[in-house]
Design an enzyme around this catalytic site. Structure first.
Site, PDB file in Angstrom:
ATOM      1  N   ARG A 304      -3.040  -0.612  -7.204  1.00  0.00           N
ATOM      2  CA  ARG A 304      -2.013  -0.610  -6.132  1.00  0.00           C
ATOM      3  C   ARG A 304      -2.267  -0.739  -4.750  1.00  0.00           C
ATOM      4  O   ARG A 304      -2.539   0.105  -4.060  1.00  0.00           O
ATOM      5  CB  ARG A 304      -1.283   0.870  -6.335  1.00  0.00           C
ATOM      6  CG  ARG A 304       0.299   0.883  -5.856  1.00  0.00           C
ATOM      7  CD  ARG A 304       0.124   2.063  -4.881  1.00  0.00           C
ATOM      8  NE  ARG A 304      -0.041   1.802  -3.505  1.00  0.00           N
ATOM      9  CZ  ARG A 304      -0.603   2.529  -2.479  1.00  0.00           C
ATOM     10  NH1 ARG A 304      -0.246   3.848  -2.640  1.00  0.00           N
ATOM     11  NH2 ARG A 304      -1.171   2.236  -1.409  1.00  0.00           N
ATOM     12  N   LYS A 322     -10.657  -0.374   5.592  1.00  0.00           N
ATOM     13  CA  LYS A 322     -10.833   1.164   5.931  1.00  0.00           C
ATOM     14  C   LYS A 322     -12.065   1.699   6.433  1.00  0.00           C
ATOM     15  O   LYS A 322     -11.938   2.393   7.362  1.00  0.00           O
ATOM     16  CB  LYS A 322     -10.413   1.928   4.648  1.00  0.00           C
ATOM     17  CG  LYS A 322      -9.050   1.761   3.943  1.00  0.00           C
ATOM     18  CD  LYS A 322      -7.872   2.876   4.446  1.00  0.00           C
ATOM     19  CE  LYS A 322      -6.788   2.201   3.843  1.00  0.00           C
ATOM     20  NZ  LYS A 322      -5.744   3.213   4.493  1.00  0.00           N
ATOM     21  N   GLU A 394      -8.781   5.167  -2.903  1.00  0.00           N
ATOM     22  CA  GLU A 394      -7.598   4.359  -2.173  1.00  0.00           C
ATOM     23  C   GLU A 394      -6.967   3.244  -2.898  1.00  0.00           C
ATOM     24  O   GLU A 394      -7.729   2.806  -3.749  1.00  0.00           O
ATOM     25  CB  GLU A 394      -8.416   3.584  -1.148  1.00  0.00           C
ATOM     26  CG  GLU A 394      -7.675   2.899   0.230  1.00  0.00           C
ATOM     27  CD  GLU A 394      -6.892   3.895   1.025  1.00  0.00           C
ATOM     28  OE1 GLU A 394      -7.543   4.816   1.441  1.00  0.00           O
ATOM     29  OE2 GLU A 394      -5.775   3.844   1.359  1.00  0.00           O
ATOM     30  N   ASP A 417      -6.755   9.095   0.179  1.00  0.00           N
ATOM     31  CA  ASP A 417      -6.006   8.828   1.519  1.00  0.00           C
ATOM     32  C   ASP A 417      -4.477   8.341   1.263  1.00  0.00           C
ATOM     33  O   ASP A 417      -3.870   8.841   2.264  1.00  0.00           O
ATOM     34  CB  ASP A 417      -6.799   7.346   1.796  1.00  0.00           C
ATOM     35  CG  ASP A 417      -6.296   6.937   3.264  1.00  0.00           C
ATOM     36  OD1 ASP A 417      -6.162   7.830   4.043  1.00  0.00           O
ATOM     37  OD2 ASP A 417      -6.225   5.789   3.427  1.00  0.00           O
TER      38      ASP A 417
HETATM   39  O1  LIG Z   1      -3.644   0.746   4.112  1.00  0.00           O
HETATM   40  C1  LIG Z   1      -2.609   1.214   4.903  1.00  0.00           C
HETATM   41  O2  LIG Z   1      -1.911   0.641   5.781  1.00  0.00           O
HETATM   42  C2  LIG Z   1      -2.087   2.544   4.440  1.00  0.00           C
HETATM   43  C3  LIG Z   1      -2.083   2.865   3.013  1.00  0.00           C
HETATM   44  O3  LIG Z   1      -3.276   3.393   2.742  1.00  0.00           O
HETATM   45  C4  LIG Z   1      -1.389   2.146   1.989  1.00  0.00           C
HETATM   46  O4  LIG Z   1      -0.253   1.683   2.523  1.00  0.00           O
HETATM   47  O5  LIG Z   1      -2.067   2.040   0.994  1.00  0.00           O
HETATM   48 MG   LIG Z   2      -3.788   2.958   0.708  1.00  0.00          MG
END
Ligand SMILES: O=C([O-])CC(=O)C(=O)O
Ligand SMILES: [Mg+2]
Length: 703
Positions: A304, A322, A394, A417
């Protein structure tokens, strides 16, 4: 494979807990005997008799002698020592080093109660034999060479001084034209560079000039990645000094497009790819990574990616992005960061048929096979890097994310996160927004569109904070929060068929089939979009919430920009300039009726870099919800009157390093209070300490 066993089957039940002085002695004993222990039997064989002997010795030398202790039978004190050992064993699962350090500092009481809370009281005490990283004498056996038996394989790592051509090709040490005359002389660089010697500032200006020439964000992304691979310090200098301009390039939204096209733009691997082919050998794969002192891992399985769905192995752009932010915004050293993508297949047909796809060409494995693979990975990380490496999950899909967090939250230092980071940043924004809108958290009514990781994670943290503030049970607080998913409002009549993470939000209400009807029925003061689907806050929805709120709080959090629930312009226009608005991806300021409205960026990027720094600098061994609240509190405190005047509920990213230092300090302080911090002594001024820990990208001089 690390040995996992139940404390209760290895040790007698504790008869008493050690006194503070006893605990300190115990810690010394633990340290003395723990090195190199690899199995339950070995631990029992080594640990208990040695400890018993130590206590016997003490006893016969003092009070034991007076009582005529012969040194062979167990006097009372020795028995208490054994009981203490058993108690220690019960705590063993918090990690040898964490336990030793905390016990040494006399923090055993706090730790015991905190760990009890974390594992929910009576959960079984699982003992993970983590890395046996030290051999006798306490010298770190970094590569496991001394520990290995003659039959075991070791990696022949070498360390050498870079010079000449290799120095220019080493991103960590390359300085390009900024090598001084003396360095060119001593490091065999003569002739390998043109004669000009430039400063880092000039290099920075040149690269920014070049990057601005590119029209397409993806071209800018590729230029930045090339720089990261060619000259690491210059990359971070650029990112830190131009954070507002470059964040949308190396991070959301461009990183999303980069992941979609990763197969085509891929030039050099920037992290570890661990695929099903490596099953059974994950520990060996980790050992191929050249850095040993890893502090933060960001891992995805690519299912995802942002709101873009399953991008399989190409999700690697996310951990890489990240972790760049961990360094640029949070000051964690680049060499301590490790991006990992677990390739368990993809169900994205387009990618499976794409000749440039870089991952396994098979559908995702699920169920036990998936769980076993993840378990091998988690165990290998702990075995290789120890107890105190922060593992950030993540962009896993909902159906795995919650389970992974629950499963590994008590045995590893893990943080999700999307669930926790997003929750912390949104809570901070809400607390700040209340200064504009008025009222307390408990006086507002919340409606979410999207009941996945972000939605339920945010909802839970709001309820937790509300419960702390009002001293009301959390179940009561949850009733102020409503969630809508693809089937409509989550209500009690749907409870049976709901996924477990949605069940706490199934309140008494009649069926409501869509968001607009839910807005009209619930009359929320706060509307939060976390569904990953764009353009779902329609004009009717925004007008409806604006009709019964003077200043509706509207957060369109889905990423990247294409998936935002509405644009900034739509939010301000449809609410007639009254909305307090923030988004997950960046939007430009909007002029409405002669006033400029600046939308804040409610993105977890505000939280995770500082949060991670706080965790690693305090040597925290577990993440606790209170640490997320601490991060949130610190962020909310950084919003100034000047920000509020522009309608901003977040401070600008240009101050992010200062903000991160405050977040880190608050998180660390809470970890110390909870007895979860193993770094002793506690630094007095945690903000100063956080700042002093931060990586600086300024070039160093080479001898
Ligand atoms: O990555 C980003 O901008 C924020 C986040 O964790 C996501 O949308 O999954
Ligand atoms: Mg994310």
């Amino acid at each position: 494979k690390p040995t996992t066993f139940q404390a209760s089957t290895c040790f007698p039940p504790p008869r008493s807990t050690p006194s503070a002085a006893g605990a300190r002695r115990l810690a010394v004993a633990v340290r003395a005997v723990a090195g190199g222990v690899r199995s339950a039997a070995a631990m029992r064989a080594r640990f208990l008799p040695l400890l018993a002997r130590q206590w016997q010795h003490r006893a016969s030398g003092s009070s034991g002698a007076r009582r005529g202790c012969c040194g062979r039978h167990q006097c009372g004190e020795t028995r208490r020592g054994l009981a203490a050992a058993a108690a220690a064993a019960r705590w063993w699962h918090v990690g040898r080093r964490g336990f030793v350090a905390s016990v040494e500092a006399g923090a055993k009481g706090e730790m015991e109660s905190t760990m009890k809370e974390i594992r929910g009281g009576g959960a079984p005490c699982v003992l993970d034999m983590d890395d046996a990283a030290t051999v006798g004498g306490g010298v770190e056996d970094t590569y496991g060479e001394d520990r290995a038996t003659e039959e075991q394989l070791v990696t022949p790592w070498t360390v050498s001084v870079a010079s000449g051509y290799n120095l220019l090709r080493d991103p960590r040490y390359n300085k390009g034209l900024a090598f001084t005359e003396k360095e060119r002389e001593t490091h065999y660089l003569r002739g390998l560079l043109p004669p000009a010697v430039t400063s880092q500032e000039l290099q920075e200006r040149k690269i920014m000039h070049n990057i601005r020439q590119y029209q397409l964000p993806l071209q800018r992304y590729m230029a930045m990645m090339d720089l990261q691979e060619g000259n690491e310090r210059l990359f971070y200098k650029l990112l830190i000094d131009n954070v507002e301009e470059l964040l949308p390039i190396v991070y959301t939204p461009t990183v999303g497009e980069a992941c979609q096209k990763y197969g085509s733009i891929f030039s050099r691997p920037q992290g570890l790819y661990i695929s099903l082919k490596e099953k059974g050998k994950i520990l060996e794969v980790l050992k191929n990574w050249p850095e040993r002192s890893i502090q933060v891992i960001v891992v995805t399985d690519g299912e995802r990616i942002l709101g873009l769905g399953d991008l399989g192995c190409q999700g690697m752009g996310i951990p890489v992005g990240k972790l760049s932010l961990y360094t640029a915004l949070g000051g964690v050293r680049p060499s301590a960061c490790l991006p990992i993508t677990l390739d368990v297949g993809t169900n994205n047909e387009e990618l499976l048929n794409d000749e440039f796809y870089i991952g396994l060409r098979q559908r995702r494995v699920t169920g036990q096979e998936y769980a076993d693979f993840l378990h091998e990975f988690m165990a290998a990380v702990k075995q290789n890097y120890g107890e105190k490496v922060l593992i950030q999950f993540e962009d896993f899909a909902n159906h795995n994310a919650f389970d992974l967090l629950a499963r590994y939250g008590t045995t590893h230092l893990v943080f999700n996160d999307d669930i926790q980071g997003t929750a912390s940043v949104v809570l901070a924004g809400l607390v700040a927004a209340l200064k504009l809108v008025g009222g307390t958290l408990a006086e507002h009514t919340y409606l979410f569109l999207g009941a996945g990781e972000a939605g339920t994670g945010i909802a839970e943290l709001i309820a937790l904070e509300m419960s702390r503030q009002t001293k009301t049970p959390i179940d009561e607080c949850r009733k102020k929060i409503w969630l809508v998913d693809s089937k409509g409002l989550i209500v009690s009549t749907r409870k049976e068929s709901l996924q477990h993470f949605k069940k706490p939000w199934a309140h008494e209400h009649e069926h409501v089939g869509n968001l607009l009807d839910a807005v009209n029925a619930i009359k929320p003061t706060v509307l939060i979009g976390t569904s990953g689907k764009g353009q779902t806050f329609t004009q009717e929805v925004v007008e409806a919430i604006s009709s019964f709120n003077e200043m509706p709080i509207i957060l369109a959090l889905s990423n990247p920009t294409s998936q935002a629930e509405c644009t900034a312009e739509q939010a301000y226009t449809w609410s007639k300039g009254r909305a307090v608005f923030a988004t997950g991806s960046p939007f430009d300021p909007v002029e409405y009726n002669g006033k400029t409205h600046v939308p804040g960026q409610a993105n977890n990027a505000y939280i995770f870099p500082g949060f991670g720094l706080g965790v690693v600098m305090s040597g925290a061994i577990r993440v606790h919800d209170d640490m997320l609240l601490a991060a949130s509190e610190a962020l909310a405190q950084q919003v100034t009157q000047e920000n509020f005047d522009k309608g901003l509920i977040y401070p600008p990213f240009s101050n992010i390093r200062k903000i991160s230092a405050h977040i880190a300090a608050n998180v660390a302080a809470r970890a110390y209070e909870l007895g979860l911090a193993s770094r002793r002594p506690r630094p007095k001024d945690l903000v100063k300490y956080a700042e002093s820990c931060m990586y600086s990208p300024i070039y160093r001089n080479y001898r």
